[in-house]
Design an enzyme around this catalytic site. Structure first.
Site: not given
Ligand code: BG6
Length: 520
Positions: A174, A261, A204, A242, A208, A366, A266, A65
């Site tokens: 996502k 999330d 994602h 994390e 990996k 987290k 994942h 935008r």
């Molecule tokens: C994302 C989440 O999809 O994956 C994040 O939205 C998270 O909250 C992240 O931190 C973790 O990805 P990675 O590759 O750092 O393990």
């Protein structure tokens, strides 16, 4: 290199000779001013360019935008690359060569005019394939996915026609919906204007290396696969921990929480790869068929079963690595009385012949003490005679740990005699490390994913039925939590491994969490 290394090199087996070559194309990134574009997409595309993996010619158009010129966007992206690139300094000459393919297109996602502007921009490339082979990357807010796709279709840029000699594909970031219903609606909206095979839903984690290696590890080695079942496996633990808190993402996180999330995508994806049956072929559809079959065999919870099998948690102030951390409710854009979970632990069962009765424990959070992702396959203990009879629970059962990140590797734990005159046993470890075996080559997941989308290979993307099945697993959990305030047993201090309720979940079943450890 010794003689054995040399022989191992000779045994390298290449499987992707049949991979399609990537044809010249234009990549259009919607949401070009966003974080993902700066942190991940442009650095990934730059590295692919440097490694000569992008087609020749190619173009990248950033669509957003804000008012910008081609030049100012290039400058911004250059600064982003310096900050986020995996290879610190970008080579100025290579950057120049790459940046000459970057263009900016300003427009509202909901306005027709902007898409006419985009079509004109593409036409100005004066190259048929750059105009017709198009990868649209939707990195916008999810509520805009459907309208962008509709406008692209109406502008004649996205044609729902497989037989056309050129291709158009849509990569969708996502979160894909926020529950089963919204995911179904989004799927219906997208497939109105594009075929399923034109849609590439991102997770994602699938990009990996170590996650891709799960299938290689399982199905290219005879010894492990023999053990991979209810006869030998006691339980499986999958953890994605994390160290970071929610930070500046409070607004998003209040809507998502750890279940949406991390678990819906994942963790369930990793579980699917760890537990699925061997696919019939290595084709995308065979692999995805097996993943969907596995997800469908996960036993779904009735609301009343949730409290006994799922634990949520939320962090309060604490310290991580000696640094003070604020509580979740004090994070920016978080409601002061929020009940959103920053931690989830689950006990799942896969109702299949192979896994019947084997618990799968999943855990993510987290502000935990360590950032690490691991799959631990814990084998059954030995019979209670000989050593086991004397050592009792001290005799550790065997385990294979797939360390997905960081310090990527695979470890096998077994017991060994401590050398010396006295008879003592303790666990020892056989360890394979990616770094020591292959050197420190860790391409970003997004590089691999972009390449696969450009090649039209959907193996590493989530199919429609897959995303919907994953939602149907987590939806009943969210429903059971609705309007329930967090209790003290669900609170954990930043810098600890989660709330007391998570430990109780396992001790009730005579198991305990095995926390990842820093790998020396
Ligand atoms: C994302 C989440 O999809 O994956 C994040 O939205 C998270 O909250 C992240 O931190 C973790 O990805 P990675 O590759 O750092 O393990």
């Amino acid at each position: 290199m010794d003689q054995t290394d040399h022989l191992d090199e000779l045994l390298t087996c290449r499987l992707d000779y049949a991979r399609r070559t990537i044809e010249p194309c234009s990549i259009v990134i919607f949401g070009a001013s966003g974080d993902l574009t700066a942190r991940k997409l442009i650095p990934a595309l730059y590295h692919l360019f440097v490694e000569k993996q992008l087609p020749d010619p190619f173009r990248i158009i950033g669509f957003a935008r804000r008012e910008k010129t081609h030049e100012s966007w290039r400058e911004e992206m250059r600064a982003a690359l310096q900050q986020f690139s995996r290879t610190k300094e970008a080579d100025p000459a290579k950057w120049q060569a790459f940046a000459s393919n970057l263009y900016y297109c300003q427009g509202e996602f909901g306005g027709e005019k902007a898409y006419r502007g985009l079509a004109e921009q593409l036409a100005a490339f004066h190259h048929e394939t750059l105009q017709r082979n198009l990868l649209f990357y939707l990195s916008t807010s999810p509520s805009q996915f459907a309208e962008v796709v509709e406008h692209l279709h109406k502008a004649g840029l996205l044609i729902k026609d497989d037989t056309e000699k050129n291709w158009q594909r849509v990569v969708v970031e996502k979160p894909f919906g926020h529950d089963l219903r919204s995911a179904q609606e989004l799927n219906a909206d997208l497939t109105r204007y594009a075929h399923e095979k034109q849609i590439f839903r991102i997770d994602h984690y699938l990009g990996k290396e170590t996650v891709q290696n799960i299938l290689m590890f399982r199905f290219s080695n005879a010894i492990f696969e023999q053990l991979w079942n209810r006869e030998c496996v006691d339980h499986v633990q999958i953890i994605v921990s994390e160290k970071l808190g929610v930070g500046s993402r409070g607004g998003y996180y209040e809507e998502a929480g750890a279940l949406r999330d991390m678990v819906q995508n994942h963790l369930l994806q990793v579980l699917a790869l760890v537990a699925m049956e061997p696919p019939v072929t290595l084709e995308a559809e065979s692999i995805r068929d097996e993943k969907v079959k596995l997800l469908k065999s996960i036993r779904q919870f009735l609301p009343l079963q949730v409290p006994g099998n799922v634990v949520r948690g939320q962090y309060v102030a604490g310290t991580v690595d000696g640094q003070p951390r604020i509580g979740y409710r004090q994070e920016p854009k978080v409601r002061p009385d929020s009940n959103v979970e920053t931690f989830v632990a689950l006990r799942l069962f896969v109702d299949s012949w192979r896994w019947s009765g084997v618990p799968f424990y999943l855990r993510t959070g987290k502000n935990l003490p360590l950032s690490a992702s691991e799959v631990r396959v814990q084998f059954r203990p030995t019979p209670n005679v000989l050593f086991a009879a004397q050592c009792g629970p001290k005799l550790d059962a065997n385990a294979i740990t797939l360390r997905l990140q960081p310090d990527e590797g695979i470890s096998l734990r077994f017991n060994g005699k401590i050398p010396g005159a006295s008879l003592q046993l303790r666990p020892v470890r056989m360890h394979f490390s990616y770094d020591s075996e292959f050197g420190a080559y860790t391409p970003e997941a997004y590089e691999r994913l972009l390449l696969e989308a450009l090649a039209g290979d959907a193996t590493l993307f989530i199919r429609r039925d897959e995303v919907e099945t994953a939602w149907s697993i987590v939806d009943p959990i969210r429903e059971a939590w609705a309007n329930q305030s967090l209790t003290d047993r669900e609170i954990y201090q930043a810098g600890t491994w989660g709330p007391p309720a998570a430990d109780e979940l396992l001790t009730r079943h005579n198991h305990s969490w095995r926390n990842p450890r820093p790998i020396a």
